[in-house]
Design a protein around this motif. Structure first.
Motif, PDB file in Angstrom:
ATOM      1  N   ASP B  38       0.954  -1.276  -0.118  1.00  0.00           N
ATOM      2  CA  ASP B  38       0.088   0.032  -0.007  1.00  0.00           C
ATOM      3  C   ASP B  38       0.861   1.055  -0.143  1.00  0.00           C
ATOM      4  OD1 ASP B  38      -2.358   1.404   0.168  1.00  0.00           O
ATOM      5  OD2 ASP B  38      -1.876   1.856   2.240  1.00  0.00           O
ATOM      6  N   LEU B  39       1.900   1.187   0.783  1.00  0.00           N
ATOM      7  CA  LEU B  39       2.775   2.435   0.660  1.00  0.00           C
ATOM      8  C   LEU B  39       3.366   2.600  -0.758  1.00  0.00           C
ATOM      9  CD1 LEU B  39       4.166   4.229   2.894  1.00  0.00           C
ATOM     10  CD2 LEU B  39       5.600   2.335   3.530  1.00  0.00           C
ATOM     11  N   VAL B  40       3.657   1.545  -1.323  1.00  0.00           N
ATOM     12  CA  VAL B  40       4.441   1.611  -2.662  1.00  0.00           C
ATOM     13  C   VAL B  40       3.414   2.266  -3.539  1.00  0.00           C
ATOM     14  CG1 VAL B  40       5.468   0.393  -4.478  1.00  0.00           C
ATOM     15  CG2 VAL B  40       6.042  -0.219  -2.051  1.00  0.00           C
ATOM     16  N   GLN B  41       2.200   1.880  -3.614  1.00  0.00           N
ATOM     17  CA  GLN B  41       1.109   2.318  -4.481  1.00  0.00           C
ATOM     18  C   GLN B  41       0.780   3.929  -4.126  1.00  0.00           C
ATOM     19  OE1 GLN B  41      -2.052   0.076  -5.795  1.00  0.00           O
ATOM     20  NE2 GLN B  41      -1.338  -1.760  -4.974  1.00  0.00           N
ATOM     21  N   GLU B  42       0.811   4.064  -2.985  1.00  0.00           N
ATOM     22  CA  GLU B  42       0.623   5.420  -2.554  1.00  0.00           C
ATOM     23  C   GLU B  42       1.859   6.188  -3.172  1.00  0.00           C
ATOM     24  OE1 GLU B  42      -2.089   6.807  -1.240  1.00  0.00           O
ATOM     25  OE2 GLU B  42      -1.239   8.746  -0.749  1.00  0.00           O
ATOM     26  N   THR B  43       3.053   5.901  -2.795  1.00  0.00           N
ATOM     27  CA  THR B  43       4.137   6.432  -3.546  1.00  0.00           C
ATOM     28  C   THR B  43       4.082   6.689  -4.866  1.00  0.00           C
ATOM     29  OG1 THR B  43       5.541   5.490  -1.351  1.00  0.00           O
ATOM     30  CG2 THR B  43       6.557   6.349  -3.658  1.00  0.00           C
ATOM     31  N   TYR B  44       3.689   5.738  -5.613  1.00  0.00           N
ATOM     32  CA  TYR B  44       3.412   6.192  -7.244  1.00  0.00           C
ATOM     33  C   TYR B  44       2.361   7.046  -7.412  1.00  0.00           C
ATOM     34  CZ  TYR B  44       6.820   2.776  -8.668  1.00  0.00           C
ATOM     35  OH  TYR B  44       8.090   1.941  -9.049  1.00  0.00           O
ATOM     36  N   LEU B  45       1.260   6.871  -6.563  1.00  0.00           N
ATOM     37  CA  LEU B  45       0.153   7.943  -7.079  1.00  0.00           C
ATOM     38  C   LEU B  45       0.651   9.141  -6.658  1.00  0.00           C
ATOM     39  CD1 LEU B  45      -2.655   8.235  -7.891  1.00  0.00           C
ATOM     40  CD2 LEU B  45      -3.451   7.695  -5.373  1.00  0.00           C
ATOM     41  N   ARG B  46       1.232   9.653  -5.506  1.00  0.00           N
ATOM     42  CA  ARG B  46       1.545  11.020  -5.101  1.00  0.00           C
ATOM     43  C   ARG B  46       2.707  11.365  -6.096  1.00  0.00           C
ATOM     44  NH1 ARG B  46       2.113  12.066   0.605  1.00  0.00           N
ATOM     45  NH2 ARG B  46       0.115  11.518   1.536  1.00  0.00           N
ATOM     46  N   ALA B  47       3.730  10.600  -6.648  1.00  0.00           N
ATOM     47  CA  ALA B  47       4.739  10.994  -7.541  1.00  0.00           C
ATOM     48  C   ALA B  47       4.060  11.166  -8.938  1.00  0.00           C
ATOM     49  CB  ALA B  47       5.735   9.655  -7.704  1.00  0.00           C
ATOM     50  N   TYR B  48       3.103  10.244  -9.251  1.00  0.00           N
ATOM     51  CA  TYR B  48       2.606  10.693 -10.518  1.00  0.00           C
ATOM     52  C   TYR B  48       1.908  11.960 -10.642  1.00  0.00           C
ATOM     53  CZ  TYR B  48      -0.140   9.548 -14.860  1.00  0.00           C
ATOM     54  OH  TYR B  48      -0.765   9.538 -16.289  1.00  0.00           O
ATOM     55  N   ARG B  49       1.222  12.456  -9.628  1.00  0.00           N
ATOM     56  CA  ARG B  49       0.237  13.642  -9.422  1.00  0.00           C
ATOM     57  C   ARG B  49       1.627  14.891  -9.541  1.00  0.00           C
ATOM     58  NH1 ARG B  49      -3.821  12.161  -4.457  1.00  0.00           N
ATOM     59  NH2 ARG B  49      -5.261  10.856  -6.017  1.00  0.00           N
ATOM     60  N   THR B  50       2.523  14.598  -8.933  1.00  0.00           N
ATOM     61  CA  THR B  50       3.382  15.611  -9.083  1.00  0.00           C
ATOM     62  C   THR B  50       4.632  15.518  -9.761  1.00  0.00           C
ATOM     63  OG1 THR B  50       4.434  14.692  -7.174  1.00  0.00           O
ATOM     64  CG2 THR B  50       3.026  16.228  -6.417  1.00  0.00           C
ATOM     65  N   PHE B  51       4.539  14.768 -10.660  1.00  0.00           N
ATOM     66  CA  PHE B  51       5.542  14.304 -11.720  1.00  0.00           C
ATOM     67  C   PHE B  51       5.989  15.568 -12.656  1.00  0.00           C
ATOM     68  CE2 PHE B  51       6.930  11.906 -15.959  1.00  0.00           C
ATOM     69  CZ  PHE B  51       8.104  11.672 -15.405  1.00  0.00           C
ATOM     70  N   LEU B  64      11.910   9.249  -5.593  1.00  0.00           N
ATOM     71  CA  LEU B  64      10.629   8.620  -5.035  1.00  0.00           C
ATOM     72  C   LEU B  64      10.827   7.822  -3.581  1.00  0.00           C
ATOM     73  CD1 LEU B  64      10.467   6.441  -8.351  1.00  0.00           C
ATOM     74  CD2 LEU B  64       8.631   7.905  -7.343  1.00  0.00           C
ATOM     75  N   PHE B  65      12.150   7.923  -3.155  1.00  0.00           N
ATOM     76  CA  PHE B  65      12.419   7.283  -1.813  1.00  0.00           C
ATOM     77  C   PHE B  65      11.932   8.534  -1.064  1.00  0.00           C
ATOM     78  CE2 PHE B  65      16.131   4.255  -2.551  1.00  0.00           C
ATOM     79  CZ  PHE B  65      15.371   3.380  -3.229  1.00  0.00           C
ATOM     80  N   THR B  66      12.160   9.525  -1.241  1.00  0.00           N
ATOM     81  CA  THR B  66      11.887  10.914  -0.327  1.00  0.00           C
ATOM     82  C   THR B  66      10.228  10.713  -0.206  1.00  0.00           C
ATOM     83  OG1 THR B  66      13.764  12.213  -1.122  1.00  0.00           O
ATOM     84  CG2 THR B  66      12.106  13.445  -0.312  1.00  0.00           C
ATOM     85  N   ILE B  67       9.529  10.715  -1.284  1.00  0.00           N
ATOM     86  CA  ILE B  67       8.232  10.749  -1.293  1.00  0.00           C
ATOM     87  C   ILE B  67       7.648   9.412  -0.365  1.00  0.00           C
ATOM     88  CG2 ILE B  67       5.998  10.374  -2.531  1.00  0.00           C
ATOM     89  CD1 ILE B  67       7.349  11.464  -4.766  1.00  0.00           C
ATOM     90  N   LEU B  68       8.350   8.252  -0.537  1.00  0.00           N
ATOM     91  CA  LEU B  68       7.755   7.112   0.234  1.00  0.00           C
ATOM     92  C   LEU B  68       8.068   7.363   1.565  1.00  0.00           C
ATOM     93  CD1 LEU B  68       8.188   3.351  -0.735  1.00  0.00           C
ATOM     94  CD2 LEU B  68       9.172   4.184   1.680  1.00  0.00           C
ATOM     95  N   TYR B  69       9.163   7.946   1.866  1.00  0.00           N
ATOM     96  CA  TYR B  69       9.658   8.209   3.374  1.00  0.00           C
ATOM     97  C   TYR B  69       8.462   9.202   4.127  1.00  0.00           C
ATOM     98  CZ  TYR B  69      12.133   9.779   7.495  1.00  0.00           C
ATOM     99  OH  TYR B  69      12.325  10.067   8.775  1.00  0.00           O
ATOM    100  N   SER B  70       8.160  10.164   3.175  1.00  0.00           N
ATOM    101  CA  SER B  70       7.322  11.307   3.531  1.00  0.00           C
ATOM    102  C   SER B  70       5.955  10.626   4.011  1.00  0.00           C
ATOM    103  CB  SER B  70       7.104  12.378   2.563  1.00  0.00           C
ATOM    104  OG  SER B  70       6.134  13.079   2.946  1.00  0.00           O
ATOM    105  N   ILE B  71       5.403   9.862   3.104  1.00  0.00           N
ATOM    106  CA  ILE B  71       4.380   9.060   3.407  1.00  0.00           C
ATOM    107  C   ILE B  71       4.452   8.228   4.600  1.00  0.00           C
ATOM    108  CG2 ILE B  71       2.696   7.426   2.612  1.00  0.00           C
ATOM    109  CD1 ILE B  71       3.323   8.527  -0.301  1.00  0.00           C
ATOM    110  N   ALA B  72       5.466   7.520   4.652  1.00  0.00           N
ATOM    111  CA  ALA B  72       5.517   6.500   5.695  1.00  0.00           C
ATOM    112  C   ALA B  72       5.667   7.161   7.144  1.00  0.00           C
ATOM    113  CB  ALA B  72       6.811   5.587   5.497  1.00  0.00           C
ATOM    114  N   ARG B  73       6.410   8.396   7.155  1.00  0.00           N
ATOM    115  CA  ARG B  73       6.584   9.053   8.416  1.00  0.00           C
ATOM    116  C   ARG B  73       5.280   9.571   8.766  1.00  0.00           C
ATOM    117  NH1 ARG B  73      10.408  14.070   7.914  1.00  0.00           N
ATOM    118  NH2 ARG B  73       8.847  14.593   6.356  1.00  0.00           N
ATOM    119  N   ASN B  74       4.470  10.064   7.935  1.00  0.00           N
ATOM    120  CA  ASN B  74       3.307  10.483   8.145  1.00  0.00           C
ATOM    121  C   ASN B  74       2.272   9.726   8.844  1.00  0.00           C
ATOM    122  OD1 ASN B  74       3.828  13.178   7.711  1.00  0.00           O
ATOM    123  ND2 ASN B  74       2.980  13.217   5.546  1.00  0.00           N
ATOM    124  N   ARG B  75       2.373   8.406   8.073  1.00  0.00           N
ATOM    125  CA  ARG B  75       1.254   7.383   8.628  1.00  0.00           C
ATOM    126  C   ARG B  75       1.741   7.007  10.027  1.00  0.00           C
ATOM    127  NH1 ARG B  75       0.135   3.207   3.629  1.00  0.00           N
ATOM    128  NH2 ARG B  75      -0.683   4.921   1.993  1.00  0.00           N
TER     129      ARG B  75
END
Lengths: 267, 183
Positions: B38-51, B64-75
């Motif tokens: 789920d974390l990976v899918q959310e990362t792709y979605l956020r990345a796609y929106r801000t590509f 992409l790692f930065t986006i993933l970390y940001s999502i994971a940290r917030n969760r």
């Protein structure tokens, strides 16, 4: 761990991760040749790293790439649905053009006849709905207030944006972006709160006098708040110096107003 | 943002080859497989929106790692089910007071490690670490990123990356030594 042992540990780790200069590396290798305990520590650190690499290198679940593509497909479809399609349904283009012209004419007439247009609350509410539906993207995703403020500066915003950390209120900063709200440069930043409640804060240079009249005017700590409900979006506007700040959400009205009070008082 | 096949193709060409690395990193942060996915899918979605903000030719993996970390940290911060012990200050203070490791014994134990039995123990020990240690361990040890790159992703000084990584490795070593099944 005593400071000497810690320093040696850090040098061993730096050696393991290839971070020592040539001179430091040679000096450490000389030390290792004479220090069996350090050799054991280095070997243990190397083996524990390998154990972590091996244990965490799980294969990607089958079908993950397809599911990612599926997520992107949904995103594309939702973006496309937001566009007006003038050719779908097998009806002629001429029909749709005439219909569109009629709707436009009616809208213009309604606009002209309206005694009190509400561009700002409607525009803010639309941004909130777009954000909730994933159609208003945040250019920078970050929970770091300072990083977001630096980003606004890089994007050409000259006013002080005063992004606040609202974690004490259980609202986590999600990120922000710069856009135009009713023709003026505006910063927007989002918070995520309890039960996934999303709140969008926007700031622009302006005055409360530009807002249409509202019966719901609150006061807190000497600050005036103009409150609106546009459809299911609740809005609270207030002044911060030369700026107007507005919070929007589709959650509970009093909760939003309370958050606006807290944010305004923290400035 | 409206869909644009060329934009989608550019995004997929840049981002999809990194799915395995993103999943590995997500797996080191999430305790469950579906949570990592789920974390990976959310990362792709956020990345796609801000590509559109991504500068072609720059480091897509770090982005992409930065986006993933940001999502994971917030969760992680929003997950109030987690016990309050998972605080950096508490764990770093604890780390300073535990007995020193006998590296000779540790080395012997690790040399004789039975991987089949060790892997679950390693995963459990990693799951017990503070979120930031896991991220740093994953980025340096598994993804082989430089300390400088990691410092930018986790937004801390390079020296902090080094000290947290050192603690993470020691924590893992101790966990393996202490694990009854590995003695």
């Amino acid at each position: 761990m005593n400071p000497q042992a810690r320093a040696l540990s850090e040098r061993l780790q730096a050696y393991l991760d290839g971070r020592l200069s040539d001179a430091q590396r040679v000096a450490l290798e000389r030390e290792l040749a004479e220090n069996a305990a350090a050799r054991s520590e280095l070997d243990a650190l190397r083996r524990v790293s390998e154990a972590a690499r091996r244990a965490l290198a799980e294969p990607v679940p089958e079908g993950l790439l397809d599911r990612i593509r599926g997520t992107l497909d949904v995103e594309d479809r939702e973006s496309d649905e937001s566009r007006v399609d003038t050719t779908s349904g097998g009806v002629s283009r001429r029909f749709w053009l005439v219909a569109a012209a009629a709707v436009l004419g009616l809208a213009l007439l309604t606009f002209v006849l309206r005694p009190s247009p509400e561009p700002l609350p409607s525009a803010v509410a639309q941004t909130m709905l777009d954000y909730e539906r994933g159609r208003f993207a945040l250019e920078l995703v970050t929970a770091d207030v300072a990083e977001l403020e630096r980003f606004f500066g890089r994007r050409g915003i000259r006013f002080s944006t005063r992004v606040l950390d609202l974690r004490m209120m259980q609202f986590e900063l999600v990120g922000g972006t710069v856009h135009e709200l009713a023709g003026r440069p505006t910063v927007a930043f989002a918070y995520s709160g309890p039960a996934g409640l999303q709140v969008l804060c926007q700031m622009y240079e302006g005055s409360l006098d530009e807002l249409p009249p509202t019966a719901d005017i609150r006061s807190h700590g000497g600050i005036e708040f103009r409150v609106f409900e546009v459809g299911r979006v609740k809005l609270a506007f207030w002044r911060e110096g030369d700026l107007i700040c507005v919070l929007a959400s589709t959650g509970d009205l009093e909760g939003l107003v309370g958050l606006a009070f807290a944010k305004a008082m923290k400035v | 943002m409206n869909s644009d096949p060329a934009r989608r193709a550019r995004f997929e060409a840049m981002a999809l080859p990194l799915a395995e690395a993103l999943y590995r990193l997500a797996r080191s942060l999430a305790s469950q497989v579906d949570e990592a996915e789920d974390l990976v899918q959310e990362t792709y979605l956020r990345a796609y929106r801000t590509f559109d903000n991504f500068v072609a030719g720059t480091n897509g993996r770090a982005w992409l790692f930065t986006i993933l970390y940001s999502i994971a940290r917030n969760r992680h911060r929003q997950d109030r089910r987690r016990p309050p012990v998972d605080s950096m200050t508490d764990l770093e203070a604890t780390d300073a007071t535990v007995p020193a490791i006998d590296w000779g014994s540790a080395e012997r134990l690790l040399r004789e490690l039975d991987n089949t039995r060790a892997d679950p123990a390693v995963r459990k020990a990693v799951a017990e670490m503070p979120h930031e240690w896991r991220m740093i361990l994953g980025l340096v040890v598994i993804e082989e990123m430089s300390y400088d790159e990691v410092a930018k992703i986790v937004e801390c000084p390079v020296g902090t990356v080094a000290s947290r990584l050192s603690r993470a490795r020691r924590h893992l070593t101790r966990a393996l030594i202490d694990r009854e099944g590995l003695r």
